[in-house]
Design a protein around this motif. Structure first.
Motif, mmCIF file in Angstrom:
data_model
loop_
_atom_site.group_PDB
_atom_site.id
_atom_site.type_symbol
_atom_site.label_atom_id
_atom_site.label_comp_id
_atom_site.label_asym_id
_atom_site.label_seq_id
_atom_site.Cartn_x
_atom_site.Cartn_y
_atom_site.Cartn_z
ATOM 1 N N ARG A 1 -39.017 1.774 -44.246
ATOM 2 C CA ARG A 1 -37.937 2.704 -44.564
ATOM 3 C C ARG A 1 -37.869 2.852 -46.079
ATOM 4 N NH1 ARG A 1 -32.520 3.416 -41.810
ATOM 5 N NH2 ARG A 1 -33.288 1.711 -40.522
ATOM 6 N N ALA B 1 -36.102 5.421 -49.327
ATOM 7 C CA ALA B 1 -34.833 6.097 -49.582
ATOM 8 C C ALA B 1 -34.792 7.480 -48.946
ATOM 9 C CB ALA B 1 -34.587 6.202 -51.085
ATOM 10 N N ASP B 2 -35.914 8.178 -48.941
ATOM 11 C CA ASP B 2 -35.916 9.557 -48.450
ATOM 12 C C ASP B 2 -36.637 9.769 -47.125
ATOM 13 O OD1 ASP B 2 -38.330 8.920 -49.603
ATOM 14 O OD2 ASP B 2 -38.713 10.941 -50.347
ATOM 15 N N ARG B 3 -37.279 8.723 -46.578
ATOM 16 C CA ARG B 3 -38.006 8.924 -45.319
ATOM 17 C C ARG B 3 -38.325 7.577 -44.660
ATOM 18 N NH1 ARG B 3 -41.734 8.999 -49.323
ATOM 19 N NH2 ARG B 3 -43.773 8.120 -48.941
#
Length: 163
Positions: free
Chosen positions: A21, A23-25
Motif C-alpha cells: 500500500r 499513499a496513492d495506490r
C-alpha cells in the motif's frame, strides 16, 4: 487503533498475492507477475515471500496495538489518533518476556497438561492469530466455550511462565 479489515495485514493476508500500500495506490504482486519477473524462481519461493510478508504485517499490527494503548489517558476516556512510541526501556523487556512466554508455551504444549481441545484452540489463537469468534465458528460452538478453553489454558501457562 486502525480498523482491522482495512489494515495492511488483512489486505495482504486475504489476497492471493503480496500487497503493497502506497499513499496513492495499492499494488498487488501475483504469482504470475513474480514468476515473469524472476525466471529462476518457483511458486514455492513466492509462497515463502507471501508468508514472510504476512508475518511482517502481522508484527506491525501487534506493535501498533501495543504502542497505541500507551497513548490512552488513565481514565481511558480520551483516545488520540497519534500512536506513542515504545520507550527504550520497554522494548527489551517486551522481547525478553515474549521469548520467555514462547518457551513457557512450548513447555506447556510438551507437558501434556492441556486437553486436546485446549491444545488445538491454544495453538489456533496464540500462534496462528485466530480470534475467539473465528475458532468458535470453526468448532461450531459458542464463543464462550472457546473463551473458557483459552482461559484455563492460559492459567496453566502462567504456571510455566513463572517457574
Amino acid at each position: 487503533m486502525k480498523n482491522y479489515k482495512e489494515s495492511d495485514y488483512a489486505l495482504n493476508k486475504f489476497s492471493e498475492g503480496i500487497v503493497y500500500r502506497f499513499a496513492d495506490r495499492i499494488v498487488e504482486i501475483t504469482l504470475e507477475d513474480y514468476l515473469v519477473e524472476n525466471p529462476g524462481k518457483t511458486a514455492e519461493d513466492f509462497m515463502e515471500l507471501k508468508a514472510l510478508s504476512d508475518e511482517i504485517y502481522h508484527q506491525q499490527v501487534i506493535d501498533e496495538n501495543r504502542t497505541s494503548r500507551l497513548d490512552v489517558s488513565i481514565n481511558g476516556l480520551e483516545e488520540t489518533e497519534a500512536f506513542a512510541t515504545a520507550s527504550l526501556d520497554v522494548e527489551p523487556i517486551h522481547k525478553k518476556d515474549t521469548e520467555k512466554a514462547i518457551e513457557a508455551a512450548r513447555q506447556l504444549l510438551d507437558s501434556g497438561g492441556l486437553t486436546e481441545v485446549q491444545r488445538r484452540r491454544f495453538l489456533l489463537h496464540f500462534f496462528q492469530g485466530l480470534s475467539i469468534r473465528q475458532i468458535a465458528a470453526l468448532d461450531e460452538v459458542d464463543y464462550r466455550a472457546v473463551w473458557d478453553s483459552l482461559y484455563w489454558a492460559s492459567k496453566k501457562l502462567k504456571k510455566f511462565f513463572y517457574e
